[in-house]
Design an enzyme around this catalytic site. Structure first.
Site, PDB file in Angstrom:
ATOM      1  N   GLU A 162     -13.464 -12.475  15.634  1.00  9.94           N
ATOM      2  CA  GLU A 162     -13.339 -13.933  15.725  1.00  9.94           C
ATOM      3  C   GLU A 162     -14.656 -14.600  16.076  1.00  9.94           C
ATOM      4  O   GLU A 162     -14.995 -15.654  15.506  1.00  9.94           O
ATOM      5  CB  GLU A 162     -12.263 -14.335  16.731  1.00  9.94           C
ATOM      6  CG  GLU A 162     -10.830 -14.014  16.288  1.00  9.94           C
ATOM      7  CD  GLU A 162     -10.409 -12.580  16.559  1.00  9.94           C
ATOM      8  OE1 GLU A 162     -11.221 -11.825  17.150  1.00  9.94           O
ATOM      9  OE2 GLU A 162      -9.284 -12.210  16.211  1.00  9.94           O
ATOM     10  N   HIS A 214       0.196 -14.590  23.621  1.00 10.05           N
ATOM     11  CA  HIS A 214       0.403 -15.128  22.268  1.00 10.05           C
ATOM     12  C   HIS A 214       1.211 -16.424  22.277  1.00 10.05           C
ATOM     13  O   HIS A 214       1.876 -16.750  21.308  1.00 10.05           O
ATOM     14  CB  HIS A 214       1.151 -14.117  21.381  1.00 10.05           C
ATOM     15  CG  HIS A 214       0.338 -12.965  20.897  1.00 10.05           C
ATOM     16  ND1 HIS A 214      -0.156 -11.990  21.712  1.00 10.05           N
ATOM     17  CD2 HIS A 214      -0.069 -12.627  19.645  1.00 10.05           C
ATOM     18  CE1 HIS A 214      -0.820 -11.098  20.995  1.00 10.05           C
ATOM     19  NE2 HIS A 214      -0.786 -11.459  19.734  1.00 10.05           N
TER      20      HIS A 214
HETATM   21  C1  LIG Z   1      -8.329 -11.022  19.289  1.00 10.39           C
HETATM   22  C2  LIG Z   1      -7.180 -10.758  18.407  1.00 10.39           C
HETATM   23  N1  LIG Z   1      -7.301 -10.999  17.081  1.00 10.39           N
HETATM   24  C3  LIG Z   1      -6.276 -10.755  16.253  1.00 10.39           C
HETATM   25  C4  LIG Z   1      -5.085 -10.277  16.730  1.00 10.39           C
HETATM   26  C5  LIG Z   1      -3.910 -10.056  15.804  1.00 10.39           C
HETATM   27  N2  LIG Z   1      -3.719  -8.620  15.606  1.00 10.39           N
HETATM   28  C6  LIG Z   1      -2.870  -7.910  16.367  1.00 10.39           C
HETATM   29  S1  LIG Z   1      -2.922  -6.298  16.029  1.00 10.39           S
HETATM   30  C7  LIG Z   1      -4.076  -6.512  14.819  1.00 10.39           C
HETATM   31  C8  LIG Z   1      -4.580  -5.345  14.054  1.00 10.39           C
HETATM   32  C9  LIG Z   1      -5.206  -4.338  14.947  1.00 10.39           C
HETATM   33  O1  LIG Z   1      -5.624  -3.266  14.179  1.00 10.39           O
HETATM   34  P1  LIG Z   1      -6.114  -1.923  14.845  1.00 10.39           P
HETATM   35  O2  LIG Z   1      -7.112  -2.234  15.902  1.00 10.39           O
HETATM   36  O3  LIG Z   1      -6.520  -1.013  13.770  1.00 10.39           O
HETATM   37  O4  LIG Z   1      -4.818  -1.385  15.603  1.00 10.39           O
HETATM   38  P2  LIG Z   1      -3.440  -0.886  14.947  1.00 10.39           P
HETATM   39  O5  LIG Z   1      -2.559  -2.093  14.872  1.00 10.39           O
HETATM   40  O6  LIG Z   1      -3.713  -0.320  13.639  1.00 10.39           O
HETATM   41  O7  LIG Z   1      -2.906   0.106  15.920  1.00 10.39           O
HETATM   42  C10 LIG Z   1      -4.414  -7.848  14.706  1.00 10.39           C
HETATM   43  C11 LIG Z   1      -5.373  -8.415  13.751  1.00 10.39           C
HETATM   44  C12 LIG Z   1      -4.988 -10.063  18.121  1.00 10.39           C
HETATM   45  N3  LIG Z   1      -3.844  -9.629  18.682  1.00 10.39           N
HETATM   46  N4  LIG Z   1      -6.051 -10.281  18.925  1.00 10.39           N
END
Ligand SMILES: Cc1ncc(C[n+]2csc(CCOP(=O)(O)OP(=O)(O)O)c2C)c(N)n1
Ligand SMILES: [Mg+2]
Lengths: 330, 354
Positions: free
Chosen positions: B89, B158
């Protein structure tokens, strides 16, 4: 690396406990029993299990939104977790946190985290405490492939490296961040390559093989405890379900790909190996599975029968000490 | 979440072609209009298309953004203009500011409003101050949008309403639509505006429907509107609390109390005039804000009224807000956090001695 018979049983029990917890949670969520969003980690069990096998309650882990497996591997009670997700007062956080915010400080679990990348520096901080107090404990930070896009991981790795902190960075590369494939969002094929930029060892490990994880983690944690600084471990793994309970993964990945990963499932993978080497037998493993099935069933019943938090709980735990009212204006 | 509908907001006899659509559809349609109208407009954010880079596997537009805000846009405008980002972000909001300074008009999806803090330094130190520090040389036609508000067990990280944090910053604009009609006009206005603007889309509004004209239109930033005219008391709402006020006014009407409802729509710039006009008429005011009580928008509006309409007041200014706590997960606690129409009714009746 040598594994004692007890540890071997613990590895299997823990992986199966995570698997069963996630499967039952998804069923319960479909029944409307969870009060919010649930991110499950079935398929990824070997990672937290192989890592936490080397930790005690005095070591700390930082977690993510996909934190159930981390909790369970760190010894957190499944009934308290289930009750938390059901929004009940008997939940580990009194029902105030939910699936994305489960913590149990008595077990060295610093909390799941709803902000991607936000849990990483916490584990670095735990390692800083360990170093300042000289108590020999370590901090372990779990995070996803997607989280490596955030600044916190880079800042944390550099901090840990320049201060030689007893911390292990564990990247669970499940190949997706929500619907985004890792190859789109991450500039390197092996995320562990980034460790070199911060002068720490980086290892790529088969995250579907608990023995491989156990070996790599054993080395990294021994290094940390010996005062030799941080290590970065990348686990190549896969989440079997969607990003969260209501996500359909087939909008962004092919069933053929899922089948390839499921053929390497950490549980049968384990079972095959221990039977081949005559370390455990199917009768014993079935007994373990039955016990866990019962445990998770009991967890659901406990959660179901538990009371909701009283409204006064809305106003507690904001501060340790605060001289104003925290009530809303009405 | 709930589906409700409202009559043509333009009023009876104001017949334009249009239809009853959901907030999210109005939002999506407007993005499409603006992308079509101006080739410098582009959208970026996490999973705004989804499944990025897999067109050769027949995968395209898998998510279309959280709550399908951007669904279908990549098909028409392509991956250059509907651009998926890594989870960075601070990086992509900063890049959007740089892009805006150099001739494009980025529209950034921050997903949940809470994540604005990860990009906050870029907004605060760059977007808000660049033009001023550099003596008016640059302009930043940047639009950011995100889902705000307390709903459905989204819990502490959230669910937040950070609009007072945004409104506090000179150089940033803060927009709080309250239904499908207003989001269409305000989003178009924000995208065409030359300053950085942040649009709060409350989760509870996203699936609600109202009448929306087919033709593109703008609603002036900084102007509120009346949702209901009345004589006894002014209820002020913003974003979802405008809906709460509208429902409260209906309950009050059943008890013979005639409430006027002011829907702020913009929080910075803010429409002081409409609030003052109303309170001068009704002499009583209740401001409803889902945010926590300290330094929130309700407090700011109360101060404006105390300062500029003190002589018109027949009773103390009342605020109805969330508590000074993070947002809890469990449903009964979450319900207790949220200012409800019943809370507004109770406060209003106390104020009127009814
Ligand atoms: C700062 C922030 N940006 C975006 C999100 C929305 N979000 C939640 S989980 C996720 C994906 C995370 O991917 P990864 O780190 O690979 O973890 P996984 O879900 O695959 O375990 C996103 C974009 C968030 N929770 N926090
Ligand atoms: Mg991932």
């Amino acid at each position: 690396m040598e594994i004692t018979p007890e540890k071997l049983r613990w590895l299997y029990t823990t992986m199966y406990r995570i698997r069963r917890f996630e499967e039952v949670l998804l069923e319960q969520t479909a029944l409307g029993k969870s009060m919010g969003v649930a991110h499950t980690s079935d398929g990824e069990e070997a990672g937290p299990t192989g890592i936490c096998a080397h930790l005690t309650d005095a070591d700390w882990i930082g977690s993510t939104h996909r934190g159930h497996g981390h909790c369970i591997a760190k010894g957190v009670d499944t009934a308290g977790m289930m009750a938390e997700i059901f929004g009940k007062y008997t939940g580990l956080c009194k029902g105030k946190g939910g699936s994305m915010h489960i913590a149990d400080f008595t077990k060295g679990m610093l909390g799941a985290n709803g902000i991607v990348g936000a849990g990483i520096p916490l584990a670095v901080g735990a390692a800083l405490s360990a170093k300042l107090k000289g108590d020999g404990s370590v901090g372990v930070s779990f995070f996803g492939d997607g989280a490596t896009g955030e600044g916190t991981i880079h800042e944390s790795m550099n901090l840990a490296s320049v201060w030689k902190l007893p911390v292990i960075f564990v990247c669970e590369n499940n190949h997706y961040a929500e619907s985004t494939p890792v190859e789109y969002a991450v500039s390197v094929t092996d995320i562990a390559d980034r460790a070199a930029s911060y002068s720490m060892p980086g290892v790529v490990v088969d995250g579907m093989d608990v023995f491989a994880v156990y070996d790599a983690a054993g080395e990294a944690i021994a290094r940390a405890r010996a005062g030799d600084g941080p290590t970065f471990i990348e686990l190549k793994t896969y989440r079997y379900h969607g990003h969260y309970h209501a996500d359909d993964p087939h909008t962004y990945r092919l069933p053929e790909e899922e089948e390839l990963w499921k053929a390497r499932d950490p549980l049968p993978n384990f079972e095959r190996k221990v039977i081949e080497q005559d370390l455990m037998d199917e009768v014993e493993m079935e007994r373990i599975r039955n016990e866990i099935d019962q445990e998770i069933q009991d967890a659901v019943e406990f959660a179901e029968e538990s009371p909701l938090p009283p409204i006064e709980e809305l106003y507690t735990d904001v501060y340790v000490n605060y001289s104003n009212s925290v009530q809303g204006l009405r | 979440m709930t589906t409700t509908s409202r009559p043509n907001p333009l009023g009876p006899g104001f017949d334009v072609p249009g239809s009853e659509i959901r907030y999210r559809e109005a939002f999506n349609k407007t993005l499409g209009d603006e992308l079509r109208r101006d080739p410098d407009v582009f959208v970026m954010g996490e999973d705004v298309a989804g499944g990025a880079g897999r067109e050769d596997l027949g995968i395209i537009d898998s998510w279309g953004g959280a709550f399908a805000a951007t669904k279908g846009l990549i098909q028409e405008f392509g991956a250059d203009r509907i651009r998926d980002t890594p989870i960075s972000e601070a990086g992509f909001v900063g890049a959007a500011i740089g892009a805006a300074l150099t001739g494009t008009r980025p529209v950034v999806d921050l997903m949940y409003f809470d994540f604005i803090t990860v990009a906050w330094d870029q907004l605060l130190s760059n977007a808000a101050k660049n033009r001023y520090m550099f003596g008016g040389q640059g302009k930043i036609p940047l639009t950011l949008f995100a889902r705000s508000g307390v709903a459905a067990g989204y819990s502490a990280q959230h669910s937040q309403n950070f609009y007072s944090m945004v409104a506090h910053i000179p150089g940033l604009k803060c927009i709080a639509p309250s239904d499908a009609y207003t989001v269409r006009g305000l989003l178009a206005a924000a995208i065409r505006d030359d300053d950085p603007a942040i649009i709060c889309n409350h989760k509870k509004l996203i699936n609600m429907s109202s009448f929306v004209p087919d033709e593109s239109y703008t609603i002036e930033l900084g102007k509120g509107r009346y949702l209901r005219r009345g004589a006894d008391v002014t209820l002020v709402g913003m974003s979802y609390t405008s809906e709460v006020c509208r429902l409260a006014a209906e309950l009050l009407a059943a008890e013979g109390i005639d409430a006027e409802v002011v829907d702020m729509l913009s929080l910075s710039p803010i429409d002081e005039d409409i609030v003052l006009e109303s309170v001068v008429k009704t002499n009583r005011i209740v401001i409803v804000d889902e945010d926590t009580p300290r330094c929130n928008m309700a407090t700011d509006i109360a101060a404006i009224v105390a300062d500029k309409a003190f002589d018109s007041l027949d009773a103390p200014i009342k605020r109805v807000t969330g508590p000074h706590t993070p947002v809890p997960y469990s449903k009964p606690l979450e319900d207790a956090f949220i200012p409800s129409p019943e809370d507004v009714v109770a406060t209003t009746k106390k104020l009127l001695g009814a």
